[in-house]
Write an enzyme that holds these catalytic residues in place. Structure first.
Site, mmCIF file in Angstrom:
data_model
loop_
_atom_site.group_PDB
_atom_site.id
_atom_site.type_symbol
_atom_site.label_atom_id
_atom_site.label_comp_id
_atom_site.label_asym_id
_atom_site.label_seq_id
_atom_site.Cartn_x
_atom_site.Cartn_y
_atom_site.Cartn_z
ATOM 1 C CE LYS A 191 -17.184 -35.770 -3.613
ATOM 2 N NZ LYS A 191 -17.862 -37.085 -4.140
ATOM 3 C CD GLU A 266 -22.457 -37.774 11.350
ATOM 4 O OE1 GLU A 266 -21.663 -38.543 11.897
ATOM 5 O OE2 GLU A 266 -23.443 -37.401 10.518
ATOM 6 C CB CYS A 300 -21.524 -42.276 11.278
ATOM 7 S SG CYS A 300 -22.961 -41.280 11.316
ATOM 8 C CD GLU A 397 -17.121 -45.953 11.342
ATOM 9 O OE1 GLU A 397 -16.158 -45.103 10.700
ATOM 10 O OE2 GLU A 397 -18.213 -45.402 11.659
HETATM 11 P P1 ADP Z 1 -16.427 -43.830 2.647
HETATM 12 O O1 ADP Z 1 -15.222 -44.352 2.980
HETATM 13 O O2 ADP Z 1 -17.602 -43.904 3.669
HETATM 14 O O3 ADP Z 1 -16.856 -43.440 1.317
HETATM 15 P P2 ADP Z 1 -15.360 -41.094 2.734
HETATM 16 O O4 ADP Z 1 -14.751 -40.273 3.581
HETATM 17 O O5 ADP Z 1 -14.171 -41.627 1.872
HETATM 18 O O6 ADP Z 1 -16.110 -42.181 3.326
HETATM 19 O O7 ADP Z 1 -16.182 -40.328 1.581
HETATM 20 C C1 ADP Z 1 -17.150 -39.328 2.013
HETATM 21 C C2 ADP Z 1 -17.277 -38.361 0.973
HETATM 22 O O8 ADP Z 1 -15.962 -37.649 0.991
HETATM 23 C C3 ADP Z 1 -17.483 -38.690 -0.427
HETATM 24 O O9 ADP Z 1 -18.235 -37.937 -0.952
HETATM 25 C C4 ADP Z 1 -16.249 -38.625 -0.994
HETATM 26 O O10 ADP Z 1 -16.160 -38.475 -2.437
HETATM 27 C C5 ADP Z 1 -15.521 -37.568 -0.457
HETATM 28 N N1 ADP Z 1 -14.102 -37.543 -0.311
HETATM 29 C C6 ADP Z 1 -13.236 -38.402 -0.430
HETATM 30 N N2 ADP Z 1 -12.116 -38.088 -0.312
HETATM 31 C C7 ADP Z 1 -11.887 -36.761 -0.538
HETATM 32 C C8 ADP Z 1 -11.009 -35.679 -0.263
HETATM 33 N N3 ADP Z 1 -9.645 -35.884 -0.389
HETATM 34 N N4 ADP Z 1 -11.477 -34.267 -0.486
HETATM 35 C C9 ADP Z 1 -12.750 -33.941 -0.306
HETATM 36 N N5 ADP Z 1 -13.564 -35.191 -0.366
HETATM 37 C C10 ADP Z 1 -13.232 -36.313 -0.257
#
Ligand code: ADP
Length: 494
Positions: A191, A266, A300, A397
């Site tokens: 994804k 990560e 990061c 961060e």
């Molecule tokens: P950022 O704030 O940098 O976007 P996230 O951790 O929110 O970092 O997002 C990183 C990835 O994790 C994206 O692909 C996002 O769609 C996905 N993501 C966000 N929330 C969830 C969740 N509850 N379960 C699985 N994947 C998620």
């Protein structure tokens, strides 16, 4: 899509978007719901394309295809050497399409085309080739055990790997995750981030062209709480590899508990960059600028806490501010641009709110601190001095072009302060004293320490975090460990 003045300097063409659908079982399909979401150009705030929005129903289809491809069909029958050949072929296709992919990354993410060309794409190609070489080198051991037995171990693929990636290095994060998974013989459901799905989908097209069997690589763009969460919960997914925020990792860990999935994370950082008075000052200043402002500060491992020994504080600050002011913001397709926009409105707002907090908490803003231009999510390169350890800009961060300078006096003091964080992703130290360099490298609790350099990445060198910066390592031989299960086979000899 770009401003008229930017058009005049443009040195790279804006590529056409060729793929916006989901890749499931070797076919490009719409989401079952028929829904789409828009992806935007952060330099202009205009829509680039509508992309199929996968959710639980599409994850279901993708996991089914990945499971089937893992258990039967051409993939498990392939020689390890042939898996390597497919990865090599994919790397060659990326190389042949480098300009298009670099342009697509710049369009969707906003990073300067010069960085996409010189950093992202070469690292992607290198990573795929590196893991291509590993495919036929995953050995077990023969183990002398008690009695008359023959005992050996095998490294078998973990199964279906669910991979969730962020938007800061979209294509590179896909390569970091596909490389070891495919070399090990896993199948993949990925994804991509909702902000930047385009290059991952194009990479999927190239993977099909390279000859990966159907179902081996499945791509489901969509949102985290829907598509991402469904992938994490799915009982037929054996492992989740995630890059993103620690808060999301906490949710994933909880959601993965019922199926006891293997997890690698990560996550973020608040990396200390330690400048001793005996360093090569110009090199340290240049490395500090690069270590924080590269990729608009959206790394990061960004060196966001810059500890400067008091004796050189004034000289260092003067040179650094000069360099920060000399950064060229503008159309990311212009090859002279060194800083593009932040990825979206949410990140832009968050960064500006941290700048306000920094000022409010009494840090001194030496340069920057504001939006740049009127259109696009650009933020001026910002340098704060007089930052103390407890300020939010030193603790949290920011993920943007905001650098904090914290003066220090003694080595022991700076080590203790560098470690006073919940993060532990990376650190750097600048000094001509070899013993001191290694003393600091060994004392800082971080997964990567750079000495007299910053952001030196290589497919062969493991990367990942101590503490709340992650679990497990990516890249290098270490990166393969989490895509394999170790099996022990014991045979009675008489
Ligand atoms: P950022 O704030 O940098 O976007 P996230 O951790 O929110 O970092 O997002 C990183 C990835 O994790 C994206 O692909 C996002 O769609 C996905 N993501 C966000 N929330 C969830 C969740 N509850 N379960 C699985 N994947 C998620």
């Amino acid at each position: 899509m770009v401003t008229a003045s930017a058009k005049a300097h443009r040195s790279a063409p804006v590529p056409k978007v060729r793929q916006t659908q989901l890749l499931i079982d070797g076919k490009w399909v719409d989401a079952k719901s028929g829904k789409t979401f828009a992806t935007y150009n952060p330099a202009t705030e205009t829509k680039i394309a509508d992309v199929a929005e996968g959710d639980a129903a599409d994850i279901e289809r993708a996991v089914k295809a990945a499971r089937k491809a893992f258990e039967s069909g051409d993939w498990p029958k392939l020689d390890a050497r042939d898996r390597g050949r497919l990865l090599h072929r994919l790397a060659d296709l990326v190389e042949q399409n480098l300009e298009e992919l670099a342009g697509l990354e710049t369009l969707d993410n906003g990073k300067p085309i010069r960085d996409a060309r010189a950093a992202d794409l070469p690292l992607v190609i290198d990573c795929l080739r590196y893991y291509a070489g590993w495919a036929d080198k995953l050995h077990g051991d023969t183990i002398p055990i008690r009695g008359n037995h023959f005992c050996y171990t095998r490294r078998e693929p973990v199964g279906v790997a669910g991979q969730i990636i962020p938007w800061n290095f979209p294509l590179l994060m896909a390569a970091w995750k596909w490389g070891p998974a495919l070399a090990a013989g896993c199948t993949v459901v990925m994804k991509p981030a909702e902000q930047t799905p385009l290059t991952c989908l194009r990479l999927g097209e190239l993977a099909i062209e390279a000859g990966f069997p159907k179902g081996v690589i499945n791509l489901v763009p969509g949102y985290g709480p829907t598509a991402g969460a469904a992938l994490v919960r799915h009982p037929d997914v054996d492992k989740i590899a995630f890059t993103g925020e620690y808060r999301t990792a906490q949710i994933i860990m909880t959601e993965a508990a019922p199926t006891l999935k293997r997890l690698t994370f990560e996550l973020g950082g608040k990396s200390p960059n330690i400048i001793f008075a005996d360093c090569d000052l110009d090199a340290a200043v240049a490395g500090t600028e690069f270590g924080l402002f590269f990729n608009q500060g959206q790394c990061c491992c960004a060196g966001s806490r810059v500890f400067v020994e008091e004796k050189i504080h004034e000289a260092f600050v003067e040179k650094l501010v000069k360099r920060a002011r000399a950064r060229r913001l503008g159309d990311p397709f212009d090859s002279n641009t060194t800083q593009g926009p932040q990825v979206d409105q949410a990140q832009f707002d968050k960064i500006l709110s941290y700048i306000d907090k920094g000022v409010g908490e009494g840090a001194q803003c030496l340069t920057g601190g504001k939006r740049w231009g009127k259109r696009g999510f650009f933020i001026e390169p910002t340098v704060f001095d007089g930052v103390t350890d407890s300020m939010s800009i030193a603790q949290e961060e920011i993920f943007g072009p905001v650098l904090s300078i914290l003066p220090f006096r003694k080595t022991e003091e700076v080590i203790e302060r560098a470690n006073r964080t919940t993060y532990g992703l990376a650190a750097a130290v600048w000094t001509r004293d070899v013993a001191k360099a290694h003393q600091v490298a060994h004392s800082v609790r971080a997964g990567t320490v750079w000495i007299n350099c910053y952001d030196v990445f290589d497919a062969a060198a493991p990367f990942g975090g101590f503490k709340m910066s992650g679990i497990g390592r990516e890249l290098g031989e270490a990166g393969l460990a989490n895509y394999t299960e170790l099996k022990t086979v014991t045979m009675k000899l008489s």
